[in-house]
Design a protein around this motif. Structure first.
Motif: not given
Length: 363
Positions: A127-128, A143-144, A150, A152
């Motif tokens: 998730y990024a 960031m997601a 997230d 990242s």
């Protein structure tokens, strides 16, 4: 720019057998990508858990109708991740093995194996988001859309050129929607539904037991009161403790005590009360600059000191007395312990990773 703006002849998907990697395949198939599944076979003292994961990934690949490959990375994983994990604890620091794994294994040796099999891109269930500048000269991670998932933070050390060949199909997704769609597609009949929050190679989240299995020896030393210098008791080896720890110290005192500093040179652990943990100055080394480097310092941004922490507004500048380090000054004292060995990741106002590094012990 959409990651789906141009098609690629062969995308390898890092397939773990879980919902995120499985749904990454479905998203890519929906956009017409040619997809093959790849699964890392990593060192794990729990052989049953390892084999279960490999079997789950194989079942998912069959269900999704894609070719499946298992890549043996046991040896490089032990060197880059497990041995690092061991060395850091024995040196009195608290390591972050996921950062090392993403950089050296999943998005390093693993991606190289995908390329060797004809893959041009690697997709993962991270998730990024991958971001590029308008002139396409700069690339980085942001960031997601789902802040609760997230990832990242773990990707600050990935090489910029590697980022250009990565796809994160879930960048704009929210976890609850991904789970709902997986159920509607029947994926929950074949995937491993459980989501472990533990380090994958540490059985039962007991890192001390693993270190003992790997040969770590307890060398007792002194607990000292950081403010008074008084001896408070005896510890059982510095690798059994981490900065910020309160429980399991075995020390009696009029107030709760926390580990504030670990000195491996003298085998001494310093304890003090909670207020002595608070700081708004963090020294960070082993730097990796990502989007927009080189940058003029000082700069304003926000910093995450733990994966699940909220970014804190901060100022970043060159460290005044330590070459190759930066000093991060947060607007407010950091909540909880600032733990040496953990990652500090700096974001700009657009939530893009600027740089990251390893938190150094306080002097």
């Amino acid at each position: 720019m959409s990651i789906f703006s141009s098609h690629t002849p062969h995308v390898g998907v890092a397939l773990s057998g879980g919902v995120d990697s499985s749904m990454s395949v479905k998203v890519l198939q929906r956009y017409g990508y040619t997809v093959q599944g790849y699964t890392m076979s990593l060192w794990n003292p729990d052989q049953h858990k390892k084999q279960t994961m490999l079997n789950n990934a194989r079942r998912v690949a069959d269900f999704l109708g894609i070719e499946h490959h298992i890549i043996d990375l046991e040896s490089p994983f032990r060197e880059a991740v497990v041995h690092y994990f061991q060395r850091e604890y024995l040196a009195g620091r608290t390591p972050n093995p996921c950062v090392q794994c993403n950089r050296h294994i999943k998005l390093g040796a693993f991606f190289n194996a995908v390329r060797a099999n004809g893959g041009t891109h690697l997709a993962t269930g991270h998730y990024a988001q991958i971001v590029t500048s308008d002139d396409n000269l700069r690339v980085g991670v942001s960031m997601a859309d789902d802040p609760t998932k997230d990832q990242s933070y773990f990707l600050y050390a990935v090489e910029r050129e590697t980022l250009r060949s990565l796809l994160f199909p879930l960048a704009n997704a929210h976890k609850y929607n991904i789970k709902a769609e997986a159920r509607s597609l029947g994926l929950y009949n074949v995937i491993d539904e459980s989501e472990s929050q533990e380090i994958c190679f540490v059985p039962n989240d007991d890192y001390r037991a693993l270190l003992q299995e790997l040969g770590a020896v307890n060398i007792p030393g002194s607990f000292l009161h950081a403010s008074s210098g008084r001896v408070l008791g005896e510890h059982q080896g510095i690798w059994n403790y981490t900065v910020g720890q309160r429980k399991g110290l075995g020390v009696s005192y009029s107030e709760p005590l926390y580990v504030t500093y670990i000195d491996p040179a003298t085998n001494t652990i310093y304890l003090d009360t909670l207020e002595h943990l608070a700081t708004n100055e963090i020294t960070v080394g082993e730097l990796h600059w990502q989007y927009g480097y080189p940058l003029d310092l000082p700069l304003r941004g926000s910093v995450k000191l733990r994966y699940r922490s909220t970014p804190s507004p901060c100022t970043v500048e060159h460290h005044p007395s330590r070459e190759g380090y930066i000093r991060i000054t947060t607007d407010e004292p950091a909540l909880g312990a600032v733990t040496p060995g953990q990652a500090a990741v700096v974001y700009n106002e657009a939530r893009v990773v600027v740089c990251g590094g390893t938190i150094a012990p306080r002097a």
